[in-house]
Design a protein around this motif. Structure first.
Motif, mmCIF file in Angstrom:
data_model
loop_
_atom_site.group_PDB
_atom_site.id
_atom_site.type_symbol
_atom_site.label_atom_id
_atom_site.label_comp_id
_atom_site.label_asym_id
_atom_site.label_seq_id
_atom_site.Cartn_x
_atom_site.Cartn_y
_atom_site.Cartn_z
ATOM 1 N N ARG A 26 6.197 19.453 -1.731
ATOM 2 C CA ARG A 26 4.754 19.344 -1.903
ATOM 3 C C ARG A 26 4.103 18.593 -0.753
ATOM 4 O O ARG A 26 2.882 18.467 -0.737
ATOM 5 N N SER A 27 4.895 18.068 0.152
ATOM 6 C CA SER A 27 4.291 17.229 1.187
ATOM 7 C C SER A 27 5.210 17.148 2.391
ATOM 8 O O SER A 27 6.409 17.415 2.312
ATOM 9 N N ALA A 28 4.630 16.764 3.509
ATOM 10 C CA ALA A 28 5.376 16.481 4.737
ATOM 11 C C ALA A 28 4.625 15.388 5.483
ATOM 12 O O ALA A 28 3.387 15.348 5.466
ATOM 13 N N TRP A 29 5.350 14.484 6.105
ATOM 14 C CA TRP A 29 4.728 13.400 6.858
ATOM 15 C C TRP A 29 3.869 13.985 7.967
ATOM 16 O O TRP A 29 4.348 14.763 8.794
ATOM 17 N N ILE A 45 0.871 -1.180 0.000
ATOM 18 C CA ILE A 45 0.000 0.000 0.000
ATOM 19 C C ILE A 45 0.904 1.225 0.000
ATOM 20 O O ILE A 45 1.758 1.370 0.879
ATOM 21 N N VAL A 46 0.741 2.095 -1.005
ATOM 22 C CA VAL A 46 1.594 3.269 -1.162
ATOM 23 C C VAL A 46 0.736 4.513 -0.951
ATOM 24 O O VAL A 46 -0.281 4.692 -1.623
ATOM 25 N N ILE A 47 1.181 5.366 -0.009
ATOM 26 C CA ILE A 47 0.499 6.635 0.242
ATOM 27 C C ILE A 47 1.400 7.752 -0.271
ATOM 28 O O ILE A 47 2.504 7.957 0.229
ATOM 29 N N PHE A 48 0.935 8.451 -1.304
ATOM 30 C CA PHE A 48 1.694 9.569 -1.859
ATOM 31 C C PHE A 48 1.332 10.842 -1.095
ATOM 32 O O PHE A 48 0.154 11.134 -0.882
ATOM 33 N N GLY A 49 2.343 11.568 -0.701
ATOM 34 C CA GLY A 49 2.141 12.904 -0.154
ATOM 35 C C GLY A 49 2.402 13.922 -1.228
ATOM 36 O O GLY A 49 3.557 14.189 -1.580
ATOM 37 N N ASP A 50 1.346 14.471 -1.809
ATOM 38 C CA ASP A 50 1.498 15.368 -2.956
ATOM 39 C C ASP A 50 0.306 16.314 -2.987
ATOM 40 O O ASP A 50 -0.833 15.899 -3.197
ATOM 41 N N ALA A 88 -4.197 17.138 1.321
ATOM 42 C CA ALA A 88 -4.400 18.221 2.302
ATOM 43 C C ALA A 88 -4.192 17.663 3.703
ATOM 44 O O ALA A 88 -5.157 17.326 4.398
ATOM 45 N N PRO A 89 -2.927 17.533 4.162
ATOM 46 C CA PRO A 89 -2.676 16.945 5.489
ATOM 47 C C PRO A 89 -3.282 17.747 6.635
ATOM 48 O O PRO A 89 -3.549 17.186 7.701
ATOM 49 N N ASP A 90 -3.517 19.045 6.424
ATOM 50 C CA ASP A 90 -4.087 19.863 7.509
ATOM 51 C C ASP A 90 -5.507 19.432 7.868
ATOM 52 O O ASP A 90 -5.972 19.700 8.983
ATOM 53 N N THR A 91 -6.214 18.802 6.943
ATOM 54 C CA THR A 91 -7.592 18.374 7.203
ATOM 55 C C THR A 91 -7.672 16.922 7.652
ATOM 56 O O THR A 91 -8.768 16.389 7.809
ATOM 57 N N ARG A 95 -6.030 12.463 12.244
ATOM 58 C CA ARG A 95 -4.814 11.695 12.486
ATOM 59 C C ARG A 95 -5.065 10.389 13.228
ATOM 60 O O ARG A 95 -4.412 9.380 12.951
ATOM 61 N N GLU A 96 -6.021 10.397 14.146
ATOM 62 C CA GLU A 96 -6.318 9.155 14.859
ATOM 63 C C GLU A 96 -6.884 8.104 13.918
ATOM 64 O O GLU A 96 -6.472 6.934 13.934
ATOM 65 N N ALA A 97 -7.826 8.503 13.075
ATOM 66 C CA ALA A 97 -8.414 7.555 12.134
ATOM 67 C C ALA A 97 -7.374 7.089 11.108
ATOM 68 O O ALA A 97 -7.353 5.912 10.718
ATOM 69 N N PHE A 98 -6.491 8.003 10.693
ATOM 70 C CA PHE A 98 -5.437 7.653 9.745
ATOM 71 C C PHE A 98 -4.489 6.613 10.344
ATOM 72 O O PHE A 98 -4.127 5.611 9.692
ATOM 73 N N THR A 99 -4.102 6.819 11.591
ATOM 74 C CA THR A 99 -3.206 5.877 12.272
ATOM 75 C C THR A 99 -3.861 4.512 12.420
ATOM 76 O O THR A 99 -3.239 3.469 12.170
ATOM 77 N N GLU A 100 -5.107 4.488 12.841
ATOM 78 C CA GLU A 100 -5.793 3.215 13.033
ATOM 79 C C GLU A 100 -5.988 2.486 11.698
ATOM 80 O O GLU A 100 -5.919 1.253 11.638
ATOM 81 N N MET A 101 -6.221 3.232 10.621
ATOM 82 C CA MET A 101 -6.366 2.615 9.314
ATOM 83 C C MET A 101 -5.071 1.908 8.905
ATOM 84 O O MET A 101 -5.094 0.754 8.438
ATOM 85 N N MET A 102 -3.927 2.578 9.110
ATOM 86 C CA MET A 102 -2.647 1.951 8.759
ATOM 87 C C MET A 102 -2.366 0.756 9.659
ATOM 88 O O MET A 102 -1.824 -0.260 9.206
ATOM 89 N N ARG A 103 -2.734 0.852 10.931
ATOM 90 C CA ARG A 103 -2.525 -0.282 11.844
ATOM 91 C C ARG A 103 -3.346 -1.493 11.395
ATOM 92 O O ARG A 103 -2.869 -2.643 11.455
ATOM 93 N N SER A 104 -4.579 -1.256 10.921
ATOM 94 C CA SER A 104 -5.405 -2.371 10.463
ATOM 95 C C SER A 104 -4.812 -3.024 9.221
ATOM 96 O O SER A 104 -4.889 -4.248 9.055
#
Length: 443
Positions: free
Chosen positions: A393-396, A330-335, A362-365, A368-377
């Motif tokens: 164009r992106s930051a972790w 699974i590849v997540i592009f930050g762009d 749009a990382p500002d929107t 983060r909790e749901a994003f973390t749990e999604m990757m953990r699953s």
């Protein structure tokens, strides 16, 4: 191009049926099947749902019965109904958004719509209750047919003159901010006919408009009425409003199904008519001269990009990128770009190499909790997850400790420039420097 093929095949079969060409059953079935499938190809072709109403009116007016049209109405209705169900179930937001746009247009132009609906109702009522009066009304209209078609042709000429010469000068550039990338784009609809000339050439525009007018004046009958109705409707619709997003090709491609072929058919008809009706050798000079002028304009306008092949040599670079990823990654592009690395690379990564791809714009929107749990699953399911960062164009968006060591990937390609405010001509070098890191949320 598939829409173009189905639509013009359907219109050709429809004309063959209305002309009475044998065998009688195959042409209405082919017309209904081809035109019905158009709705499964392009969602913005639903105005063609009015076409069966015109066919039914013609059958009722000429033959007094709709029974002969069952071979047409059956396939058309089944496929159109299929497309409506498909759109509502599988593409709900897009489907309802498009129909909502259509309803807003009707609300904006309610008076012409009400007049047209009222005239249709009056004709139907006269046909049921006062058939003799209806016949006299049609006879009176037919007696002045040449006047009506001449007025229509003059209005068409006036609209073309306004759209090509006056509208680009009189209208001001506005901005519209509803495209999917979220940014404001220039609304350049006032240049639409002028921009169509980038591809048909000015001679193609002039010949197409003149040919359409000549079709109205000289050839308006059962063979041409539906062709003219479809061609003129979509030409007026898209030449009036077409803005899509900042990439010019996304706007211009909307002309491909109907508008471009209609202009070409009308222009070819006019040249053919001149060759057949002028006297002596002058007919060959005129027809050949107009053809040469038209084709020369197209060739001249194609300079600089007609031989360009975007993304040439990029397949080997994609192979190298995919080779560094494990199976079913699974590849997540930050762009943050509206159309960027995740969009261009994501399609082959998924459909050729079997990976799943997301783009975080749009990382500002981000939740983060749901994003973390999604990757953990994903990790619990045995999937390895990677972060592909596009510098500047992106930051972790989470804690940096979740990322493993970064591996650099460089992808370079030559593409035709993406532009909305002018004709694309420059060939530009696109370069992506990607930093690929594996994500471990429990690190």
């Amino acid at each position: 191009m598939l829409t173009q093929y189905l639509l013009w095949t359907g219109l050709w079969a429809l004309i063959a049926w209305l002309e009475g060409r044998a065998p009688a059953g195959i042409w209405p079935a082919l017309a209904g099947a081809a035109l019905g499938q158009v709705f499964l190809v392009r969602i913005d072709m639903y105005p063609l749902l009015l076409l069966p109403i015109g066919v039914a009116f013609w059958l009722w007016r000429r033959r007094g019965s709709l029974r002969q049209g069952l071979w047409f109405f059956g396939p058309f209705s089944l496929l159109a109904g299929h497309s409506l169900a498909h759109g509502a179930i599988f593409s709900g937001p897009y489907f309802y958004g498009l129909f909502g746009y259509g309803l807003r247009l009707l609300r904006q132009f309610w008076l012409p719509a009400a007049i047209l609906l009222g005239l249709t109702a009056v004709i139907c009522l006269l046909g049921v209750w006062r058939p003799a009066l209806r016949r006299r009304l049609f006879s009176a209209i037919a007696a002045r047919r040449q006047l009506w078609v001449t007025i229509a042709a003059l209005l068409l000429l006036g609209a073309a003159f306004y759209g090509y010469f006056l509208r680009p000068q009189w209208s001001q550039v506005r901005t519209s901010a509803y495209w999917y990338g979220g940014g404001a784009i220039p609304n350049l609809d006032h240049e639409n006919l002028l921009r169509l000339g980038w591809y048909l050439g000015p001679g193609g525009i002039a010949l197409g408009v003149a040919g359409a007018c000549w079709l109205l004046v000289k050839e308006l009958d059962r063979r041409t009425a539906f062709l003219l109705a479809v061609g003129l409707f979509f030409s007026f619709l898209y030449l009036w409003r077409i803005q899509a997003n900042p990439h010019q090709i996304y706007a211009m491609r909307r002309y491909v199904p109907v508008v471009l072929p209609f202009f070409i058919v009308a222009a070819a008809y006019l040249i053919h008519w001149l060759r057949c009706n002028l006297k002596g050798k002058i007919r060959w000079f005129v027809s050949a001269g107009l053809t040469v002028i038209w084709l020369s304009g197209i060739i001249w306008g194609a300079r600089g990009f007609v031989s360009q092949v975007d993304y040439r040599g990029v397949i080997g670079q994609f192979d190298r990128f995919a080779a560094m990823l494990p199976s079913r990654a699974i590849v997540i592009f930050g762009d943050s770009a509206a159309v960027g690395a995740g969009d261009i690379l994501g399609t082959p990564l998924h459909f050729i190499y079997g990976h799943d791809v997301l783009t975080l714009r749009a990382p500002d929107t981000l939740n983060r909790e749901a994003f973390t749990e999604m990757m953990r699953s994903w990790q619990r399911a045995g999937r390895r997850v990677f972060w592909a960062a596009v510098p500047e164009r992106s930051a972790w968006p989470l804690a940096g400790a979740m990322l493993g060591p970064a591996t650099e990937q460089h992808i370079e390609m030559l593409i035709l420039e993406h532009t909305y405010d002018r004709k694309p001509t420059r060939i530009i070098a696109e370069k992506w420097q990607l930093a690929i890191s594996e994500i471990n949320v429990d690190r």
